[in-house]
Scaffold this motif. Structure first.
Motif, PDB file in Angstrom:
ATOM      1  N   ASP A 183       0.828  -1.209   0.000  1.00 21.17           N
ATOM      2  CA  ASP A 183       0.000   0.000   0.000  1.00 21.17           C
ATOM      3  C   ASP A 183       0.860   1.256   0.000  1.00 21.17           C
ATOM      4  O   ASP A 183       0.527   2.251  -0.648  1.00 21.17           O
ATOM      5  N   THR A 184       1.956   1.212   0.739  1.00 21.70           N
ATOM      6  CA  THR A 184       2.851   2.377   0.792  1.00 21.70           C
ATOM      7  C   THR A 184       3.460   2.646  -0.579  1.00 21.70           C
ATOM      8  O   THR A 184       3.510   3.793  -1.044  1.00 21.70           O
ATOM      9  N   LEU A 185       3.927   1.588  -1.238  1.00 19.80           N
ATOM     10  CA  LEU A 185       4.529   1.766  -2.557  1.00 19.80           C
ATOM     11  C   LEU A 185       3.488   2.199  -3.593  1.00 19.80           C
ATOM     12  O   LEU A 185       3.782   3.021  -4.468  1.00 19.80           O
ATOM     13  N   ASP A 186       2.276   1.654  -3.497  1.00 19.66           N
ATOM     14  CA  ASP A 186       1.219   2.073  -4.425  1.00 19.66           C
ATOM     15  C   ASP A 186       0.910   3.556  -4.261  1.00 19.66           C
ATOM     16  O   ASP A 186       0.676   4.265  -5.248  1.00 19.66           O
ATOM     17  N   PHE A 187       0.906   4.038  -3.003  1.00 20.80           N
ATOM     18  CA  PHE A 187       0.602   5.449  -2.747  1.00 20.80           C
ATOM     19  C   PHE A 187       1.678   6.361  -3.349  1.00 20.80           C
ATOM     20  O   PHE A 187       1.353   7.346  -4.021  1.00 20.80           O
ATOM     21  N   ILE A 188       2.937   6.028  -3.142  1.00 19.51           N
ATOM     22  CA  ILE A 188       4.004   6.889  -3.644  1.00 19.51           C
ATOM     23  C   ILE A 188       4.067   6.865  -5.171  1.00 19.51           C
ATOM     24  O   ILE A 188       4.337   7.873  -5.823  1.00 19.51           O
ATOM     25  N   LEU A 197      14.480   3.189  -5.397  1.00 15.96           N
ATOM     26  CA  LEU A 197      13.631   2.211  -6.077  1.00 15.96           C
ATOM     27  C   LEU A 197      12.817   2.883  -7.174  1.00 15.96           C
ATOM     28  O   LEU A 197      12.721   2.380  -8.298  1.00 15.96           O
ATOM     29  N   LEU A 198      12.227   4.038  -6.867  1.00 14.58           N
ATOM     30  CA  LEU A 198      11.422   4.764  -7.851  1.00 14.58           C
ATOM     31  C   LEU A 198      12.269   5.179  -9.048  1.00 14.58           C
ATOM     32  O   LEU A 198      11.831   5.053 -10.199  1.00 14.58           O
ATOM     33  N   CYS A 199      13.471   5.670  -8.778  1.00 19.98           N
ATOM     34  CA  CYS A 199      14.359   6.086  -9.878  1.00 19.98           C
ATOM     35  C   CYS A 199      14.675   4.905 -10.791  1.00 19.98           C
ATOM     36  O   CYS A 199      14.656   5.033 -12.022  1.00 19.98           O
ATOM     37  N   ARG A 200      14.962   3.759 -10.184  1.00 22.62           N
ATOM     38  CA  ARG A 200      15.270   2.580 -10.991  1.00 22.62           C
ATOM     39  C   ARG A 200      14.044   2.122 -11.771  1.00 22.62           C
ATOM     40  O   ARG A 200      14.143   1.722 -12.931  1.00 22.62           O
ATOM     41  N   GLU A 201      12.891   2.168 -11.121  1.00 22.29           N
ATOM     42  CA  GLU A 201      11.658   1.754 -11.809  1.00 22.29           C
ATOM     43  C   GLU A 201      11.359   2.661 -12.999  1.00 22.29           C
ATOM     44  O   GLU A 201      11.020   2.178 -14.082  1.00 22.29           O
ATOM     45  N   PHE A 202      11.471   3.988 -12.791  1.00 21.68           N
ATOM     46  CA  PHE A 202      11.188   4.928 -13.877  1.00 21.68           C
ATOM     47  C   PHE A 202      12.137   4.695 -15.047  1.00 21.68           C
ATOM     48  O   PHE A 202      11.714   4.603 -16.203  1.00 21.68           O
ATOM     49  N   ARG A 203      13.418   4.581 -14.754  1.00 22.74           N
ATOM     50  CA  ARG A 203      14.391   4.429 -15.826  1.00 22.74           C
ATOM     51  C   ARG A 203      14.266   3.067 -16.497  1.00 22.74           C
ATOM     52  O   ARG A 203      14.431   2.942 -17.719  1.00 22.74           O
ATOM     53  N   SER A 204      13.972   2.064 -15.709  1.00 27.85           N
ATOM     54  CA  SER A 204      13.786   0.734 -16.291  1.00 27.85           C
ATOM     55  C   SER A 204      12.583   0.712 -17.223  1.00 27.85           C
ATOM     56  O   SER A 204      12.643   0.166 -18.328  1.00 27.85           O
ATOM     57  N   LYS A 205      11.482   1.339 -16.785  1.00 22.34           N
ATOM     58  CA  LYS A 205      10.265   1.388 -17.608  1.00 22.34           C
ATOM     59  C   LYS A 205      10.521   2.191 -18.875  1.00 22.34           C
ATOM     60  O   LYS A 205      10.135   1.768 -19.986  1.00 22.34           O
ATOM     61  N   LEU A 206      11.169   3.335 -18.752  1.00 27.83           N
ATOM     62  CA  LEU A 206      11.463   4.169 -19.929  1.00 27.83           C
ATOM     63  C   LEU A 206      12.373   3.425 -20.902  1.00 27.83           C
ATOM     64  O   LEU A 206      12.149   3.452 -22.115  1.00 27.83           O
TER      65      LEU A 206
END
Length: 971
Positions: free
Chosen positions: A367-372, A485-494
């Motif tokens: 839930d915390t990760l979904d919120f952020i 984690l967010l930075c890695r997720e964004f760059r990985s997705k892009l």
């Protein structure tokens, strides 16, 4: 109707390509020194392996199955289709409904309504019918399934598996007669590795394809159906999706299965180590991406040292952390102090340990990760790149200048283009750029407030010192764990999206190039230009036979003398078309021929020339295939032959070259090579299959790329052809070693037969057999009869020259009978008139209903019957641009209107060859729908290689040799 589900056992695919070079950010770690923060990129997708046929070895007798059904009083949906002479292959598409144990499926649906159980009288109407009655209008279509009680048909003598072991039989199940199937067995698909999310829904959300289509595709892929076969012969099951969309669904499905497989591998590992808890199991089963899985499992990976949270737990501080959230009034941190123990010696160390445990809990909470993540979607998150300090001091100026646009670059991650991501990644890998993701401070502040006051608000009153620990824990979780984690997720997705778009763009360009319209009926001279070693010449006949090869030295002061030789060769072989490769010395060679043409030196021949890409020609000329095909030719001369054949039949020649060497992509060396190869091979298979091949004259290399065939099967087909003579009809393919029922089903519709050649061959063979029989009649008495030749047993089938699949021959014959047509009139104007008359009277849907088939199948039959003999889908595509004169770079002026040919297409624009030696760029903003041809059917808003366009020069940058163009219209 109760439906017994099927258990689907599928092999997960290999994904990670260790040899692929990754962007540097993929290995970056968070601000902490912990190993838990190390991040690995999304695995590369390998080409899908064929699934083993697990159920073939275990066949059950039909009678036993029926008795089992009777005992359970459950209607089973499994009908083995009876074969007759006009229906050489069983319809396997309905195997999608084959019931297995343990599957809980929903009721199937048609396109417009829920599927109801057919009435008993409708089911019983099939009982007692012989093969002849099955050809009547009441027979269910092979394009759609039939639902009903299990029916046992008598085995037909023409059954393709009659001489095969029982396990080679293809069991087929079907759905409601005459209705296209929207949902086969429900959207619920049983996977080998179960997760907390449904694979059909996840696939639908990612690809934006309807769930019922995704469910059907999963089953079709599990049954080893190829993309060309599905796209052409299973349209009603996939809502008429194109091959590109099918490829995307297949790749996404493999990614999801990789996540599921790796998740279960991790679960087994943690269970074995005794680290698996209920909460951790739930968190692992919730993971949908490899990044999420890595984030959840990182703390439990074996390493030299544990994470900060793990070390704190080992010190016994986990109870204190949980007490702070559950019952803070009873918590006394001073009781945890151990003066002689490192990490517990002071109250500050105890507080730090509790803080690390809480931060770990917060960072792993779904839930915390979904919120952020949701918060970031609503705010301005940007990616920034700057010139690296090291590169500005010691880097190569030329390389640094290439990335000038990205020295001070910032863009919202929602708006950034795919090519910009790939450029930034390349600059970062070369250590020229420094890249970071910037998340505004407002996101952090709102997130921390929400955690303290909402999500992780303690159940009791907190003392100020404990509230301080809670706030610090939230901030620590964000800064040290969640933000990286967010930075890695964004760059990985892009990066993932950019790589996929790059590969898809390469595939679209390759398709356009492969489907370039062939130039038939011409004798061609291929020229491989060169300076020191001369220009290599090759003259090929209209049937691609090599007539002559030579070498001329045009650029070493012998041009006039060599002109006489060239003229003599052109006149000798009546050749008026010259094909020049675009490699070294291309411009000088083009100018040489253009000058001679302008002077009418080759009169009385009206000579024209064209420029073609020679990418991959040199690699092919030294390949084993080229040595086998042209053993007596020098490798340098082979490239000239390849250049000429690329104009005569681009598809047949370009399939000999590895797709990535053709060079019509963007950042092709920066993307996953496994994904690139799988996609390009699939595109080649699609193009070769849709064009079709004449089984009696095509090469082994071309046969390899037909859907359902591979190198071994292609080799066996060629060997059979050399041993037994030409194939007479599609049925004979079943006699080829290694070509089983499934392979036959996949390839049969894409193989063609020249009827005139077959009839001539058969008539001459009958004459020989007749005279031979008269001579040997007396001597043959009392002896064992010799086995008749293949031709004596086989008769040509006119439908074999069409795109109609053998599984639909029965419907095609009934349609011919319905319109009063004859199979020998296929492709003639009389056939077109009869079809038009019936369709105008009955309508397409009415005719399909009368024939008990679907509109898609009927349309395919109509196309096959009405297309003229020798029809080629490539005739709608552009031919090479033939010229007689040349334009120099210096002749260009702003405002000049020119015609050119598209060389390459990218997301930021299209490169056009306007005949000046340097391609001009049409920026993507100048390509609008109004300027594109309305006649031509397009897959997307864009141009592809080979298309002829009219352009206007907007800008000429002479120092940099850059030309900017505007698109006027597509020719």
């Amino acid at each position: 109707m109760s439906s017994l589900p099927r258990r689907v056992k599928s092999e997960a695919k290999a994904h990670t390509s260790e040899d692929d070079e990754l962007p540097s950010f993929l290995n970056s770690s968070s601000e902490s020194e912990e190993e838990e923060e190390e991040w690995e990129p999304k695995g590369k997708i390998a080409k899908r392996r064929q699934l083993p046929k697990k159920n073939e070895a275990k066949t059950k007798k039909v009678t036993a199955a029926r008795s089992a059904v009777a005992r359970k009083k459950v209607k089973k949906v499994a009908i083995k289709e009876e074969m007759d002479v006009s229906l050489p292959i069983e319809d396997n598409r309905m195997q999608l409904l084959k019931p297995k144990e343990d599957h809980v499926g929903t009721k199937p649906k048609t396109l417009n309504q829920k599927l109801e159980v057919p009435k008993k009288m409708e089911i019983n109407s099939f009982h007692g019918k012989n093969a002849k009655s099955l050809e009547s209008d009441e027979e269910p279509s092979t394009s759609i399934p039939v639902v009903g009680n299990q029916v046992k048909h008598e085995k037909s003598e023409e059954d393709f598996a009659s001489d095969e072991p029982p396990f080679k039989k293809i069991k087929s199940t079907t759905c409601p007669e005459g209705k296209p199937v929207k949902n086969l067995g429900g959207n619920k698909v049983k996977e080998e590795f179960e997760m907390n999310w449904d694979i059909v829904q996840a696939l639908s959300e990612i690809t934006n394809v309807e769930p019922w289509v995704c469910a059907n595709l999963i089953r079709l892929f599990q049954e080893e159906n190829t993309i060309p076969f599905i796209a052409r012969y299973r349209k009603e099951l996939i809502n008429n999706l194109e091959a590109d969309a099918l490829r995307e669904v297949q790749q996404t499905l493999e990614e999801l299965r990789t996540v599921a497989k790796k998740t279960h591998t991790m679960i087994q590992k943690l269970k074995k180590e005794g680290k698996l808890s209920g909460c951790l199991l739930t968190a692992l089963l919730n993971c949908r991406t490899l990044e999420e899985l890595d984030h959840v499992s990182a703390p439990y990976k074996t390493g030299s040292k544990g994470t900060k949270a793990q070390r704190a737990k080992q010190l016994g501080l986990e109870s204190a952390a949980l007490s702070l959230l559950q019952s803070p009034m009873e918590l006394n941190l001073f009781s945890y102090i151990r003066p002689n123990t490192k990490g517990l010696s002071t109250i500050q160390e105890v507080e730090a340990g509790v803080q690390h445990i809480l931060a770990d809990i917060f960072a792993k909470d779904k839930d915390t990760l979904d919120f952020i993540r949701k918060l970031c979607q609503q705010r301005y998150v940007c990616i920034q790149s700057t010139l690296a300090k090291v590169s500005s001091k010691s880097g190569n100026e030329k390389d640094i200048d290439k990335f000038q646009l990205y020295h001070e670059f910032s863009c919202n991650i929602k708006n950034i283009q795919h090519h910009q991501i790939l450029a930034i990644n390349r600059g970062e890998n070369l250590k020229i750029l420094t890249v970071k993701v910037n998340i505004p401070d407002g996101v952090k502040n709102e997130f921390c407030w929400w955690c303290v006051n909402e999500r992780w608000r303690p159940k009791q009153f907190l003392k100020p010192e404990l509230m301080r620990i809670l706030r610090n824990s939230v901030e620590d979780a964000y800064k040290r764990l969640i933000y990286p984690l967010l930075c890695r997720e964004f760059r990985s997705k892009l990066t993932s999206d950019a790589e996929k778009e790059s590969v898809m763009m390469f595939g679209r360009n390759l398709r356009q190039l492969l489907l370039t319209s062939p130039v038939r009926g011409r004798t061609l001279m291929g020229v491989d230009p060169g300076y020191k070693h001369g220009c290599k010449l090759a003259i090929i006949s209209p049937t691609s036979q090599i007539l002559h090869t030579d070498v001329v030295y045009l650029h070493s002061g012998q041009g006039f003398r060599e002109a006489e030789k060239i003229k003599r060769l052109l006149l000798q072989y009546n050749c008026s078309t010259v094909v020049i490769g675009n490699g070294t010395a291309c411009r000088e060679t083009e100018a040489y021929f253009a000058d001679l043409i302008m002077k009418k030196y080759f009169a009385p021949l009206d000579v024209v020339y064209c420029i073609v890409s020679e990418a991959g020609a040199s690699i092919y000329s030294v390949s084993p295939e080229a040595s086998k095909e042209m053993p007596d030719l020098d490798p340098n001369l082979r490239s000239a032959v390849s250049i000429a054949r690329r104009v005569q039949d681009p598809l047949a020649e370009l399939v000999k070259i590895e797709p990535k060497h053709i060079g019509v992509g963007m950042y092709q060396h920066d993307v996953s090579q496994t994904l690139l190869k799988a996609t390009l091979d699939s595109v080649v298979e699609e193009c070769v299959s849709f064009v079709g091949v004449d089984i009696n004259i095509c090469s082994e290399i071309l046969l390899r790329h037909i859907a359902g065939l591979n190198a071994n099967r292609a080799k066996n087909i060629i060997e059979w052809r050399e041993k037994n003579g030409p194939f007479i009809n599609r049925e004979q393919l079943k006699e080829v070693k290694g070509l089983g029922p499934k392979s036959f089903q996949q390839c049969a519709g894409f193989i063609r037969f020249n009827q005139e050649y077959i009839k001539t061959f058969c008539s001459s063979k009958k004459t020989e057999l007749g005279s031979h029989a008269l001579l040997t009649k007396a001597g043959a008495q009392g002896k064992k009869k010799s086995k008749p030749t293949p031709c004596a047993l086989q008769q040509p089938n006119p439908l074999d020259q069409t795109c109609i699949h053998p599984e639909s021959y029965n419907i095609a014959m009934r349609f011919l009978s319905f319109i009063g047509g004859n199979a020998n009139d296929i492709g003639k104007s009389d056939m077109q008139q009869k079809v038009n008359a019936v369709i105008q009277k009955e309508g397409l849907e009415g005719t399909a209903k009368r024939l008990n088939t679907t509109v898609h199948t009927l349309q395919l039959i109509i196309d096959g019957l009405t297309q003229p003999e020798g029809f080629d889908i490539r005739t709608d595509f552009d031919k090479p641009d033939f010229k007689r004169s040349i334009v120099c770079f210096e002749d260009l002026s702003v405002g000049a209107v020119l015609t050119g040919k598209v060389e390459n297409a990218t997301p930021f624009g299209v490169f056009v060859d306007i005949g000046v030696g340097k391609a001009g760029l049409i920026p993507v903003r100048n390509i609008t729908e109004a300027k594109l041809s309305k006649v031509k059917k397009r897959r997307s808003l864009g141009l592809g290689p080979g298309e002829r366009v009219e352009v206007k020069v907007l800008n000429v940058d002479v120092p940099r040799l850059r030309i900017t163009l505007d698109l006027i219209r597509v020719l």
